[in-house]
Write a protein that holds these residues in place. Structure first.
Motif, PDB file in Angstrom:
ATOM      1  N   ARG A   4       0.804  -1.277  -0.015  1.00 31.48           N
ATOM      2  CA  ARG A   4       0.085  -0.036   0.010  1.00 31.48           C
ATOM      3  C   ARG A   4       0.942   1.137   0.051  1.00 31.48           C
ATOM      4  NH1 ARG A   4      -4.422   0.166   4.352  1.00 31.48           N
ATOM      5  NH2 ARG A   4      -5.224  -1.327   2.573  1.00 31.48           N
ATOM      6  N   LEU A   5       0.556   2.001  -0.808  1.00 33.52           N
ATOM      7  CA  LEU A   5       1.433   3.405  -0.966  1.00 33.52           C
ATOM      8  C   LEU A   5       0.625   4.491  -0.299  1.00 33.52           C
ATOM      9  CD1 LEU A   5       3.800   4.438  -2.444  1.00 33.52           C
ATOM     10  CD2 LEU A   5       2.285   5.110  -4.248  1.00 33.52           C
ATOM     11  N   ILE A   6       1.227   5.368   0.341  1.00 31.14           N
ATOM     12  CA  ILE A   6       0.415   6.492   1.070  1.00 31.14           C
ATOM     13  C   ILE A   6       1.196   7.698   0.607  1.00 31.14           C
ATOM     14  CG2 ILE A   6       0.042   7.704   3.247  1.00 31.14           C
ATOM     15  CD1 ILE A   6       0.426   3.878   3.432  1.00 31.14           C
ATOM     16  N   LEU A   7       0.483   8.578  -0.236  1.00 27.30           N
ATOM     17  CA  LEU A   7       1.021   9.731  -0.662  1.00 27.30           C
ATOM     18  C   LEU A   7       0.788  10.740   0.214  1.00 27.30           C
ATOM     19  CD1 LEU A   7      -1.011   9.479  -4.153  1.00 27.30           C
ATOM     20  CD2 LEU A   7       1.469   9.155  -3.782  1.00 27.30           C
ATOM     21  N   VAL A   8       1.669  11.313   1.026  1.00 25.47           N
ATOM     22  CA  VAL A   8       1.545  12.295   1.916  1.00 25.47           C
ATOM     23  C   VAL A   8       1.738  13.650   1.322  1.00 25.47           C
ATOM     24  CG1 VAL A   8       2.377  13.292   4.099  1.00 25.47           C
ATOM     25  CG2 VAL A   8       2.607  10.654   3.359  1.00 25.47           C
ATOM     26  N   ALA A   9       1.063  14.946   1.635  1.00 23.26           N
ATOM     27  CA  ALA A   9       0.764  16.007   1.137  1.00 23.26           C
ATOM     28  C   ALA A   9       0.594  17.172   2.242  1.00 23.26           C
ATOM     29  CB  ALA A   9      -0.010  16.151   0.014  1.00 23.26           C
ATOM     30  N   ARG A  10       0.620  18.181   1.716  1.00 21.87           N
ATOM     31  CA  ARG A  10       0.243  19.399   2.684  1.00 21.87           C
ATOM     32  C   ARG A  10      -0.960  19.958   1.616  1.00 21.87           C
ATOM     33  NH1 ARG A  10       3.286  21.823   6.809  1.00 21.87           N
ATOM     34  NH2 ARG A  10       4.192  19.998   8.087  1.00 21.87           N
ATOM     35  N   ALA A  11      -1.921  20.700   2.273  1.00 21.62           N
ATOM     36  CA  ALA A  11      -2.966  21.463   1.634  1.00 21.62           C
ATOM     37  C   ALA A  11      -2.585  22.813   0.981  1.00 21.62           C
ATOM     38  CB  ALA A  11      -3.975  21.830   2.489  1.00 21.62           C
ATOM     39  N   GLN A  12      -1.481  22.546  -0.245  1.00 17.97           N
ATOM     40  CA  GLN A  12      -0.925  23.540  -0.763  1.00 17.97           C
ATOM     41  C   GLN A  12      -1.334  23.418  -2.253  1.00 17.97           C
ATOM     42  OE1 GLN A  12       2.855  23.355   0.505  1.00 17.97           O
ATOM     43  NE2 GLN A  12       2.636  24.656   2.368  1.00 17.97           N
ATOM     44  N   ALA A  13      -1.641  24.186  -3.277  1.00 19.60           N
ATOM     45  CA  ALA A  13      -2.023  23.979  -4.394  1.00 19.60           C
ATOM     46  C   ALA A  13      -0.826  23.542  -5.530  1.00 19.60           C
ATOM     47  CB  ALA A  13      -2.281  25.341  -5.107  1.00 19.60           C
ATOM     48  N   SER A  14       0.269  23.904  -5.282  1.00 21.44           N
ATOM     49  CA  SER A  14       1.568  23.232  -5.818  1.00 21.44           C
ATOM     50  C   SER A  14       1.625  21.870  -5.283  1.00 21.44           C
ATOM     51  CB  SER A  14       2.724  24.286  -5.777  1.00 21.44           C
ATOM     52  OG  SER A  14       3.012  24.397  -4.313  1.00 21.44           O
ATOM     53  N   THR A  15       1.759  21.698  -4.170  1.00 21.80           N
ATOM     54  CA  THR A  15       2.028  20.602  -3.474  1.00 21.80           C
ATOM     55  C   THR A  15       1.059  19.461  -3.774  1.00 21.80           C
ATOM     56  OG1 THR A  15       3.083  21.250  -1.724  1.00 21.80           O
ATOM     57  CG2 THR A  15       2.406  19.106  -1.340  1.00 21.80           C
ATOM     58  N   LEU A  16      -0.267  19.564  -4.014  1.00 21.03           N
ATOM     59  CA  LEU A  16      -1.209  18.780  -4.422  1.00 21.03           C
ATOM     60  C   LEU A  16      -1.141  18.401  -5.847  1.00 21.03           C
ATOM     61  CD1 LEU A  16      -4.159  20.123  -2.627  1.00 21.03           C
ATOM     62  CD2 LEU A  16      -2.986  18.134  -1.905  1.00 21.03           C
ATOM     63  N   GLN A  17      -0.719  19.356  -6.527  1.00 25.31           N
ATOM     64  CA  GLN A  17      -0.313  19.168  -8.121  1.00 25.31           C
ATOM     65  C   GLN A  17       0.652  18.233  -8.630  1.00 25.31           C
ATOM     66  OE1 GLN A  17      -2.133  20.027 -10.715  1.00 25.31           O
ATOM     67  NE2 GLN A  17      -3.515  21.569 -10.015  1.00 25.31           N
ATOM     68  N   GLU A  18       1.683  18.180  -7.530  1.00 22.06           N
ATOM     69  CA  GLU A  18       2.779  17.368  -7.749  1.00 22.06           C
ATOM     70  C   GLU A  18       2.416  15.997  -7.295  1.00 22.06           C
ATOM     71  OE1 GLU A  18       7.347  16.824  -5.838  1.00 22.06           O
ATOM     72  OE2 GLU A  18       6.615  18.968  -6.452  1.00 22.06           O
ATOM     73  N   VAL A  19       1.717  16.068  -6.272  1.00 23.28           N
ATOM     74  CA  VAL A  19       0.936  14.643  -5.754  1.00 23.28           C
ATOM     75  C   VAL A  19       0.262  13.842  -6.848  1.00 23.28           C
ATOM     76  CG1 VAL A  19      -0.299  13.438  -3.944  1.00 23.28           C
ATOM     77  CG2 VAL A  19       1.588  15.075  -3.377  1.00 23.28           C
ATOM     78  N   ALA A  20      -0.639  14.644  -7.444  1.00 24.00           N
ATOM     79  CA  ALA A  20      -1.373  14.210  -8.568  1.00 24.00           C
ATOM     80  C   ALA A  20      -0.580  13.562  -9.435  1.00 24.00           C
ATOM     81  CB  ALA A  20      -2.304  15.374  -8.905  1.00 24.00           C
ATOM     82  N   ARG A  21       0.716  14.301 -10.132  1.00 20.09           N
ATOM     83  CA  ARG A  21       1.392  13.712 -11.143  1.00 20.09           C
ATOM     84  C   ARG A  21       2.061  12.487 -10.534  1.00 20.09           C
ATOM     85  NH1 ARG A  21       2.794  19.171 -11.484  1.00 20.09           N
ATOM     86  NH2 ARG A  21       4.657  19.040 -10.264  1.00 20.09           N
ATOM     87  N   THR A  22       2.520  12.557  -9.309  1.00 20.18           N
ATOM     88  CA  THR A  22       3.142  11.116  -8.679  1.00 20.18           C
ATOM     89  C   THR A  22       2.023   9.922  -8.677  1.00 20.18           C
ATOM     90  OG1 THR A  22       4.516  12.660  -7.384  1.00 20.18           O
ATOM     91  CG2 THR A  22       4.248  10.154  -6.676  1.00 20.18           C
TER      92      THR A  22
END
Length: 590
Positions: A201-219
């Motif tokens: 199981r892969l857990i994508l960890v992010a902060r609630a920032q637009a740029s961070t969420l865009q990068e996580v979406a790419r990952t």
């Protein structure tokens, strides 16, 4: 219990950019599983790992029991040490047999992030395929997962050594892959385990920032495309509504995060999701780890009174002190560098705006995909020119050129290797730098402020593999002529000022320290550091904000005392600094 710990498979991988809290979540998850009666092994490959500090236990590259937690053990794999051992395995046999310049070139090709990733994956593989470990531990929790790029490389068929020997892969990642062919079967088993939902199981960890969420979406998409489908999203460090305490800055942070969550990419909205609150203290010790995975954003109560002293605005130099010194030179290249999410695009725009407002001729160039700053600035000031380099366009142009030359006479397997190599992060850096090089000459007559610059490794790789600098040096040097290449301009402190941007948090500072060492190896000495998003506003009335501000102090002081002779501290703003007025205000101490 948070969602991603519900009936988990034996392997849990936490991934995300620096500073989002993946180490804390990995530690808290390992503790929670162990306290449920399971034998758990926690594995960290984070270069800024603080697992030992979190558990108050000395941990190294040997499996070590965690004090006061009966069923939990941990191991820290040092990725730099692993990469060094990996390099020596490849370079050692040819040292003394090949010319020193050739050996140096090979070592440089093996010095970048790709080598570290692949060396770390080498360590992952041993754990993922070790049947003894899997019978000993019910769960193995990994802090930092291998990237999709690395996994795709290891899935490719073909002989990397032969490809390299024929001089067909001077780019970025094929060098690190030399010598792996003998372990292909073991790697195949590891990749199979990663893509098996019953095992991983892969857990994508992010902060609630637009740029961070865009990068996580790419990952998310990249890893899903290669078979890692069992993904969860953990939004970490959300400011709790109950802790606003009539604090204007706290309210602004809360509203900004809520807006980012509403505008989250649709691909992430479909994932199982956990939201974890910002806690008042650093995550150290068993109690704070338990709180991290047991406290919901909604359950946070109002903060209690605090005696923490607010940091005053004039305690540290502001951005305008750097502008004062830059303006004295009248022209030059100002290069902003730093990891993603630290705000270097905004700092670049602020420096460019302030220099222009003081009457200087300025060219701001950026490769930031979110061009809102460029659009805001364009035409706003008569003496400020703004250009944007499209990384996708430049990278595709570079790939096409390499495939048309290097790939011209390759068979299908060779073309597949070269195409995969050209998908590496280094390829984009090289392509963007070539585009930047076209504007660097401007710095001889005006200010050029450059955002999103290449790393020192990429610059050295360009130099080592011949490219422009080496070729010009050979041709012009033989004729006794004076010449200046972009590399020489970057190494000239009178012309180029490199400004490293970071945050006052452990992982971003550690990453900035590594970046500085990387640049110094390329003969480039950073001129100044900027610590962005500092909580130094006065007054802060929310105890949670005051406590977070106090925790930033040691990292700001470490930058000032240990890492840079010049420092500017930029406070966290109530609103995103967009437009010339807001960017001008960002520079001013008042």
């Amino acid at each position: 219990m948070i969602g991603f710990l519900h009936t988990p498979p034996p392997f849990l991988f936490f991934t995300g950019k620096g500073g989002v809290g993946k180490t804390s979540l990995a530690c808290a998850s390992a503790l929670a599983l162990a306290e449920q009666g399971n034998k758990v092994l926690l594995v960290s490959t984070d270069p800024a790992s603080n697992v030992g500090q979190v558990f108050d236990t000395q941990i190294g590259n040997q499996i070590t029991p965690i004090q006061h937690v009966e069923k939990l053990s941990a191991i820290e794999i040092d990725p730099q040490a692993a990469a060094q051992a990996y390099r020596e395995k490849i370079v050692g046999p040819v040292r003394g047999k090949l010319p020193e310049a050739v050996v140096n070139s090979i070592e440089e090709q093996l010095s970048g992030a790709c080598t570290t990733e692949i060396a770390a994956f080498d360590e992952f593989t041993a754990l993922l395929t070790d049947k003894t470990l899997q019978t000993t531990y019910q769960y193995i929790v990994f802090d930092t997962a291998p990237t999709g790029h690395t996994i795709r490389l290891l899935q490719l068929p073909g002989a990397w050594n032969e490809f390299l020997e024929h001089g067909q892969g001077d780019a970025s990642c094929l060098g690190p892959l030399a010598g792996l062919d003998k372990q292909r079967e073991k790697y195949a088993q590891a990749v199979d385990a990663l893509s098996d939902k019953a095992q991983t199981r892969l857990i994508l960890v992010a902060r609630a920032q637009a740029s961070t969420l865009q990068e996580v979406a790419r990952t998310h998409v990249e890893l899903g495309d290669i078979g890692l489908k069992e993904q969860y999203l953990a939004i970490n460090g959300l400011y709790p509504e109950a802790a606003i305490d009539n604090d204007a800055l706290a309210l602004a942070v809360y509203q900004r995060e809520q807006h980012a969550l509403v505008a989250m990419p649709e691909s992430l909205q479909q994932l199982p999701q956990d939201r974890l609150p910002l806690l008042s203290s650093n995550i150290v010790g068993l109690d704070s780890l338990r709180a991290l995975v047991s406290t919901s954003v909604e359950s946070v109560s109002e903060s209690s009174a605090s005696n923490v002293t607010t940091i005053q605005q004039d305690a540290y130099p502001h951005l305008d002190t750097l502008v004062d010194e830059l303006a004295e030179t009248g022209h030059g290249l100002v290069m902003l560098m730093g990891k993603g999410g630290v705000g270097k695009t905004t700092i670049a725009a602020a420096l460019a705006t302030e220099l222009a407002l003081r009457g200087n001729d300025v060219h701001l160039t950026t490769s930031d995909p979110a061009a809102h700053l460029s659009e805001t600035l364009n035409g706003s000031l008569a003496n400020l020119e703004v250009s944007r380099i499209d990384p996708e366009v430049e990278t595709q142009r570079y790939r096409d050129r390499v495939m048309a030359t290097k790939g011209k006479n390759l068979d299908e397997a060779g073309k597949a290797l070269l195409e995969e190599d050209l998908r590496s992060p280094c390829t984009e850096e090289i392509a963007v730098f070539q585009a930047f090089s076209r504007v660097i000459r401007d710095a001889n007559k005006r200010f050029v402020v450059m955002d999103t610059a290449p790393t020192g490794h990429t610059l050295l790789l360009l130099d080592a593999t011949g490219a422009y600098h080496k070729e010009v040096s050979r041709q012009m040097g033989d004729k006794g002529m004076q010449f200046t290449t972009p590399m020489m301009q970057l190494q000239d402190p009178a012309l180029t000022k490199v400004v490293i941007t970071t945050l006052a948090e452990p992982t971003p500072v550690q990453e900035a320290v590594s970046l500085q060492a990387d640049l110094q190896r390329a003969g480039i000495s950073p001129w100044a550091w900027v610590v962005n998003h500092a909580l130094i506003q006065a007054p802060l009335t929310a105890p949670l904000m005051q406590e977070r501000a106090a925790q930033q102090l040691p990292y700001i002081e470490a930058v000032q005392v240990q890492h840079s002779q010049r420092l500017a501290v930029v406070p966290l703003q109530h609103a995103e600094p967009v437009g010339t007025e807001a960017l001008h205000a960002l520079c001013c101490a008042s």
